[in-house]
Design a protein around this motif. Structure first.
Motif, PDB file in Angstrom:
ATOM      1  N   ASP A  57       0.847  -1.192   0.000  1.00 55.87           N
ATOM      2  CA  ASP A  57       0.000   0.000   0.000  1.00 55.87           C
ATOM      3  C   ASP A  57       0.885   1.246   0.000  1.00 55.87           C
ATOM      4  N   TRP A  58       1.076   1.817  -1.187  1.00 58.89           N
ATOM      5  CA  TRP A  58       1.905   3.027  -1.325  1.00 58.89           C
ATOM      6  C   TRP A  58       1.033   4.216  -1.736  1.00 58.89           C
ATOM      7  N   SER A  59      -0.219   4.209  -1.244  1.00 59.65           N
ATOM      8  CA  SER A  59      -1.167   5.230  -1.692  1.00 59.65           C
ATOM      9  C   SER A  59      -1.197   6.455  -0.779  1.00 59.65           C
ATOM     10  N   ALA A  60      -0.347   6.464   0.258  1.00 63.60           N
ATOM     11  CA  ALA A  60      -0.360   7.597   1.194  1.00 63.60           C
ATOM     12  C   ALA A  60       0.251   8.837   0.526  1.00 63.60           C
ATOM     13  N   ASP A  61       0.341   9.914   1.293  1.00 64.30           N
ATOM     14  CA  ASP A  61       0.928  11.139   0.727  1.00 64.30           C
ATOM     15  C   ASP A  61       2.393  10.905   0.377  1.00 64.30           C
ATOM     16  N   ILE A  62       2.978  11.835  -0.344  1.00 69.31           N
ATOM     17  CA  ILE A  62       4.295  11.612  -0.939  1.00 69.31           C
ATOM     18  C   ILE A  62       5.393  11.375   0.110  1.00 69.31           C
ATOM     19  N   LYS A  63       5.251  12.024   1.258  1.00 71.13           N
ATOM     20  CA  LYS A  63       6.259  11.860   2.310  1.00 71.13           C
ATOM     21  C   LYS A  63       6.264  10.425   2.834  1.00 71.13           C
ATOM     22  N   GLU A  64       5.052   9.929   3.079  1.00 72.25           N
ATOM     23  CA  GLU A  64       4.896   8.558   3.579  1.00 72.25           C
ATOM     24  C   GLU A  64       5.284   7.553   2.488  1.00 72.25           C
ATOM     25  N   GLN A  65       4.894   7.873   1.251  1.00 69.59           N
ATOM     26  CA  GLN A  65       5.224   6.982   0.128  1.00 69.59           C
ATOM     27  C   GLN A  65       6.750   6.850  -0.001  1.00 69.59           C
TER      28      GLN A  65
END
Ligand code: FMN
Length: 207
Positions: A57-65
Motif C-alpha cells: 500500500d503506497w497510496s499515502a501522501d508523498i512523504k509517507e510513500q
C-alpha cells in the motif's frame, strides 16, 4: 590497475494501473543494484493495482510513500515524485533524466502521452524525454489490443519511444513466474545499457 569509476545515471521509473506491478518493482531493484539513481512516479491506478497484485500500500501522501518505498528497497537512491508535482526536475528538459521507463504502462497513459496532453508529471516527463530525444521505454500491457492503442503505440514509436510490451519469451526455459518477469525486465535493462544476468542469452549455453 585503477578501478573504473561508475558514473551514476538517473532514471525515472513510472508505474501505472496496467497489470504487472512486479515488473516495475523488479526494474527498480535492478537499477539500484547497478548503482543507479531512481525517481519513482506512481499513478493513482498504479497504487491500486500494486496493492491488489502485490499487497503493497503506497497510496499515502508523498512523504509517507517515500518512506515506504525507501524502506522496501532498503535504499535512499530511490526517491518518489508526486504525480501532480510539475516543479520536479523531471518536468523540465534542462534536468531531464538519462532515461524514463513506464512499467507497466496502461493504454490510458500511452494514449495520453501519444496525444501530448502532459496533464500530470508522468505525462509531462515522458513528453520531455521525447522532445529532448532521450530514451523513453513503454512496457505496455493489454490484451487484446483494439485499434486505438495500436495506433497510439505506433505514434509513440514514431516519436522515438521504445515500445517493449510485457511479452516474455519461453525459449530460455522459464521454470517459475520470476523467470518470466526477469525476461521482460532484462529486455528493459538491455535498452538502458545496464548490465544484468536476469536471463541466459541465446547461444550462451552452447559456448
Ligand atoms: C487489476 C487491474 C488490472 C488492470 N490491468 C490493465 C492492463 O493490463 N492494461 C491497461 O491498459 N489497463 C489496465 N487496467 C485499467 C487501468 O488501471 C485504468 O485504465 C486506469 O485508468 C489507468 O490509469 P493510469 O494510466 O493513470 O495508471 C487495470 C485495472 C485494474 C484494477
Amino acid at each position: 590497475m585503477p578501478e573504473e569509476k561508475h558514473e551514476i545515471r538517473h532514471f525515472v521509473v513510472a508505474m501505472t494501473g496496467a497489470s504487472g506491478s512486479v515488473y516495475g518493482l523488479k526494474l527498480v531493484s535492478e537499477l539500484l543494484r547497478a548503482g543507479e539513481r531512481v525517481n519513482l512516479i506512481l499513478t493513482s491506478a498504479g497504487c491500486q493495482v500494486l496493492y491488489h497484485e502485490v499487497g503493497l500500500d503506497w497510496s499515502a501522501d508523498i512523504k509517507e510513500q517515500r518512506h515506504e518505498v525507501q524502506e522496501y528497497f532498503a535504499s535512499i537512491a530511490v526517491d518518489c515524485l508526486a504525480i501532480d508535482d510539475f516543479w520536479a526536475g523531471a518536468a523540465s528538459g534542462s534536468a531531464a533524466a538519462d532515461a524514463m521507463i513506464i512499467i507497466p504502462c496502461s493504454m490510458g497513459t500511452a494514449g495520453r502521452i501519444a496525444a501530448g496532453l502532459s496533464g500530470n508529471l508522468l505525462e509531462r516527463a515522458a513528453d520531455v524525454m521525447l522532445k529532448e530525444r532521450r530514451p523513453l521505454v513503454l512496457v505496455s500491457r493489454e490484451t487484446p489490443f483494439n485499434t486505438i492503442p495500436l495506433e497510439n503505440l505506433l505514434r509513440l514509436s514514431r516519436a522515438g519511444a521504445v515500445v517493449l510490451p510485457a511479452m516474455p519469451g519461453f525459449y530460455h526455459g522459464p521454470e517459475k513466474i520470476e523467470d518470466l518477469v526477469d525476461f521482460v525486465v532484462g529486455k528493459v535493462l538491455d535498452q538502458l545499457d545496464v548490465q544484468h544476468s536476469l536471463f541466459e542469452r541465446w547461444g550462451e549455453d552452447r559456448g
